[in-house]
Design an enzyme around this catalytic site. Structure first.
Site, mmCIF file in Angstrom:
data_model
loop_
_atom_site.group_PDB
_atom_site.id
_atom_site.type_symbol
_atom_site.label_atom_id
_atom_site.label_comp_id
_atom_site.label_asym_id
_atom_site.label_seq_id
_atom_site.Cartn_x
_atom_site.Cartn_y
_atom_site.Cartn_z
ATOM 1 N N GLU A 167 9.661 -3.902 9.892
ATOM 2 C CA GLU A 167 10.082 -2.451 9.175
ATOM 3 C C GLU A 167 10.628 -1.824 10.428
ATOM 4 O O GLU A 167 10.083 -1.337 11.566
ATOM 5 C CB GLU A 167 8.743 -1.847 8.715
ATOM 6 N N ASP B 111 -0.860 -6.244 -0.053
ATOM 7 C CA ASP B 111 -1.256 -5.482 1.033
ATOM 8 C C ASP B 111 -2.751 -5.168 1.460
ATOM 9 O O ASP B 111 -3.367 -4.701 0.367
ATOM 10 C CB ASP B 111 -0.793 -4.265 1.123
ATOM 11 N N LYS C 94 -0.928 -9.573 3.162
ATOM 12 C CA LYS C 94 -0.237 -9.013 4.390
ATOM 13 C C LYS C 94 -1.064 -8.174 5.057
ATOM 14 O O LYS C 94 -1.891 -7.321 4.273
ATOM 15 C CB LYS C 94 1.129 -8.444 3.622
ATOM 16 N N ASP D 70 0.951 -1.027 0.148
ATOM 17 C CA ASP D 70 0.228 0.001 0.006
ATOM 18 C C ASP D 70 0.759 1.310 0.215
ATOM 19 O O ASP D 70 0.467 2.469 -0.113
ATOM 20 C CB ASP D 70 -1.041 -0.016 0.967
HETATM 21 O O1 KIV Z 1 3.681 -1.194 1.494
HETATM 22 C C1 KIV Z 1 4.698 -1.623 1.394
HETATM 23 O O2 KIV Z 1 5.292 -1.380 0.428
HETATM 24 C C2 KIV Z 1 5.261 -2.273 2.545
HETATM 25 C C3 KIV Z 1 6.770 -2.405 2.556
HETATM 26 C C4 KIV Z 1 7.380 -1.473 3.039
HETATM 27 C C5 KIV Z 1 7.044 -3.881 3.450
HETATM 28 O O3 KIV Z 1 4.465 -2.673 3.350
#
Ligand code: KIV
Length: 286
Positions: free
Chosen positions: A213, A116, A144, A77
Site C-alpha cells: 500500500e 481483513d 489478511k 476494514d
Molecule cells: O481495507 C482495505 O480495503 C484494504 C485495501 C486498501 C488493500 O486493506
C-alpha cells in the site's frame, strides 16, 4: 475460478460413497481447495498474468464483482470509512467484519474471498488463529492482517493452521494514528530495506500474496522482483503483479474523499443524487 465452482466439481468426483464418508470427502476437499487455489497465484505471477482485486462489503457488490470476473474480493476494514462512516479503520470491530463478510460470501461463486482482520484481533499468534478461524467459519477463504517482520509469528501460526493468508505492508491504515497520516513508504534507503525485509518475511511465513500500500513505484518493483508470491499494489505503481482498489473509490461512491492515485471509472454518487432528486420532484409535484 478459485471458489465454490472448483469445490463443487471436486465434490462431484466423490460420488458413490456412503453419507458419512461423503461428509469426510467434502471436508477433505474443502481443505484441499485453498492449497490448490493459492498455488495458482504463484503460477500466474510466473506467467506474468496480472491479478485483479476489489473490495466488497455486501451481497450485491460482491455478486456484481464476482460476475464481472474479478480474481479476489476483499472484505477490507476500509468498511469502517466507506460504509460505516468512521474516520479511519481503527474503530472497526470483529462483529462488524464478520457481519459484512457473511453478506459478501453469499454473493461469491468464483472469486477468492479474503477478509481483513481488524486491529487488536491478532495481537498474539493464538489470538490471530482464533480470529482467522472465525472468518473462515462465516465464508472467507483467506485472511489478511497488516504487518511484516513485526507479525511473522502471527502469520506463521495462521498458515500452519492451514488458513490461506494474504500479507499487507507499506502504509498500514490501522497505524494511521501513530503515524499521523497516510504517507508514502520507501522514500529513503532504510524504509526501502525494511520493506524488502518485510516482504521476504511474509513470504517465508507462508503468505500466498502480499498487498503493497502506497509504496514508492521503484521500491514496489524491487519487492516484486525479490519474492515469488504476487504483489498486489494499491497506489504503488504499475510494476506490481496485480492491483487492488477500494470499490467505492473506483466507482465514485464515496465522493467526499478520493485518493490521489485513483481515477474513478464511474460517478455512482452523482447518479444516486440525480435519481433521488428526480424521485423527490416527481413525488412532490404529483
Ligand atoms: O481495507 C482495505 O480495503 C484494504 C485495501 C486498501 C488493500 O486493506
Amino acid at each position: 475460478m478459485f471458489g465454490k465452482q472448483f469445490r463443487f466439481t471436486k465434490v462431484l468426483e466423490c460420488g458413490g460413497v456412503s453419507p458419512l464418508s461423503a461428509t469426510a470427502c467434502v471436508l477433505k476437499l474443502a481443505d484441499d481447495l485453498p492449497t490448490r487455489s493459492m498455488k495458482d497465484f504463484r503460477q500466474r505471477k510466473q506467467r506474468g498474468e496480472k491479478i485483479t482485486a476489489l473490495t466488497a462489503y455486501d451481497y450485491p457488490t460482491a455478486r456484481l464483482l464476482d460476475e464481472s470476473g474479478i480474481d479476489i474480493i476483499l472484505v477490507g476494514d476500509s468498511l469502517g470509512m466507506v460504509v460505516l462512516g468512521y474516520q479511519d479503520t481503527t474503530g472497526v470491530t470483529m462483529e462488524e467484519m464478520l457481519h459484512h463478510t457473511r453478506a459478501a460470501a453469499r454473493g461469491v461463486k468464483r472469486a477468492l474471498l479474503v477478509a481483513d482482520m481488524p486491529i487488536h484481533t491478532y495481537d498474539t499468534p493464538e489470538q490471530a488463529v482464533e480470529t482467522a478461524r472465525k472468518f473462515i467459519d462465516v465464508g472467507a477463504q483467506a485472511v489478511k492482517l497488516e504487518g511484516g517482520v513485526s507479525h511473522v509469528e502471527q502469520i506463521e501460526a495462521i498458515t500452519k493452521a492451514g488458513i490461506p493468508f494474504m500479507g499487507h505492508i507499506g502504509m498500514l491504515p490501522q497505524s494511521v494514528r501513530e503515524e499521523g497520516g497516510y504517507r508514502i513508504k520507501g522514500r529513503n534507503q532504510s524504509e526501502a530495506e525494511a520493506l524488502i525485509a518485510d516482504a521476504r518475511a511474509v513470504e517465508k511465513a507462508g503468505a500466498f500474496s502480499i498487498v503493497l500500500e502506497i509504496v514508492v513505484t521503484e521500491i514496489a518493483k524491487q519487492i516484486t522482483k525479490a519474492i515469488d508470491i504476487p504483489t498486489i499494489g494499491i497506489g504503488s505503481g504499475k510494476h506490481c503483479d496485480g492491483q487492488i482498489l477500494v470499490t467505492h473509490d473506483l466507482i465514485g461512491l464515496f465522493p467526499w474523499f478520493t485518493p490521489k492515485f485513483v481515477s474513478p471509472e464511474a460517478r455512482v454518487a452523482d447518479e444516486i443524487r440525480r435519481a433521488a432528486t428526480a424521485f423527490i420532484e416527481q413525488t412532490r409535484n404529483s
